[in-house]
Design an enzyme around this catalytic site. Structure first.
Site, PDB file in Angstrom:
ATOM      1  N   ASP A  29     114.631  21.646   5.821  1.00  0.00           N
ATOM      2  CA  ASP A  29     115.739  21.931   6.790  1.00  0.00           C
ATOM      3  C   ASP A  29     114.761  22.987   7.914  1.00  0.00           C
ATOM      4  O   ASP A  29     113.841  23.836   7.328  1.00  0.00           O
ATOM      5  CB  ASP A  29     116.961  23.223   6.024  1.00  0.00           C
ATOM      6  N   HIS A 175     112.974  24.443   2.987  1.00  0.00           N
ATOM      7  CA  HIS A 175     112.970  24.936   4.151  1.00  0.00           C
ATOM      8  C   HIS A 175     111.910  24.811   4.533  1.00  0.00           C
ATOM      9  O   HIS A 175     110.733  25.627   3.742  1.00  0.00           O
ATOM     10  CB  HIS A 175     113.738  25.743   4.196  1.00  0.00           C
TER      11      HIS A 175
END
Length: 213
Positions: A29, A175
């Site tokens: 992400d 992430h």
């Protein structure tokens, strides 16, 4: 916010897809990031792993070449909204625009599959309705596969969390953007060979969704 027990029966929101195939979907992400996304791609290439990147529109605007690279290497991208607004503190109108502006923007790069991940995993009525009407499958993550790498808890903490909890059909949350992601990269370098040794294959979310009943 809507709860999993309300959302899961709709078929439009996925946390994981249990199956017997020894496959796991790793997701990233908040990118793309010019420092960390290329490092992630290098590791994925090294271990012949496919992944799904939920990108933020304004970061793509800054680094469009990275989207091309991600797609060229056989990975997929999903809409993580245009500006990363949280359903917990934004108006319905702003949330709707953030999703749809992202959709319009990402359509320049990819028409299918239509994958969406709401910032923070927050889903209220407006987010659910907008994503559903836009044709999205909303993809969250396995509750046991959030190592909180965004908080930089230490490389071993990230590795242990992912490896010890691994189950077939998991969706792992990591992430590649938004902050210093060097711990995530270092952890990925250990996670991939360890899970590969255990017989896991790393697939995109859309491939994993084919196992959904």
């Amino acid at each position: 916010m809507l709860l999993r027990k309300e959302l899961e029966p709709t078929g439009y929101v996925t946390w994981e897809v249990p199956n017997n195939e020894k496959i796991i979907a790793i997701t990233f992400d908040d990118g793309p990031d010019p420092t960390y996304t290329p490092q992630v791609l290098d590791l994925l290439r090294q271990y012949k792993a496919e992944a799904t990147f939920f990108m933020i529109g304004f970061r793509v605007q800054r680094n469009p070449y990275l989207v091309k690279q991600v797609l060229k290497e056989g990975h997929e991208i999903g809409n993580h909204t245009m500006n990363h607004l949280y359903a917990s503190n934004s108006s319905d109108e702003k949330l709707e625009n953030d999703i749809l502006d992202g959709k319009k923007f990402f359509e320049k790069w990819v028409k299918e599959p239509l994958l969406f991940r709401p910032p923070g995993g927050y889903i209220n009525d407006a987010v659910f309705k907008t994503a559903k009407e836009a044709g999205y499958q909303t993809v969250l993550w396995s509750w046991h596969q959030d190592p909180r790498d965004w908080a930089n808890p230490g490389v071993e903490s990230i590795v242990n969390h992912v490896v010890k909890n691994a189950k077939s059909g998991d969706i792992v949350l990591l992430h590649d953007g938004g902050n210093d992601r060097s711990q995530t990269v270092a952890a990925l370098a250990k996670i991939l060979p360890e899970l590969k040794k255990q017989g896991y294959r790393f697939v995109t979310v859309s491939e994993l969704l084919r196992y959904k009943h």
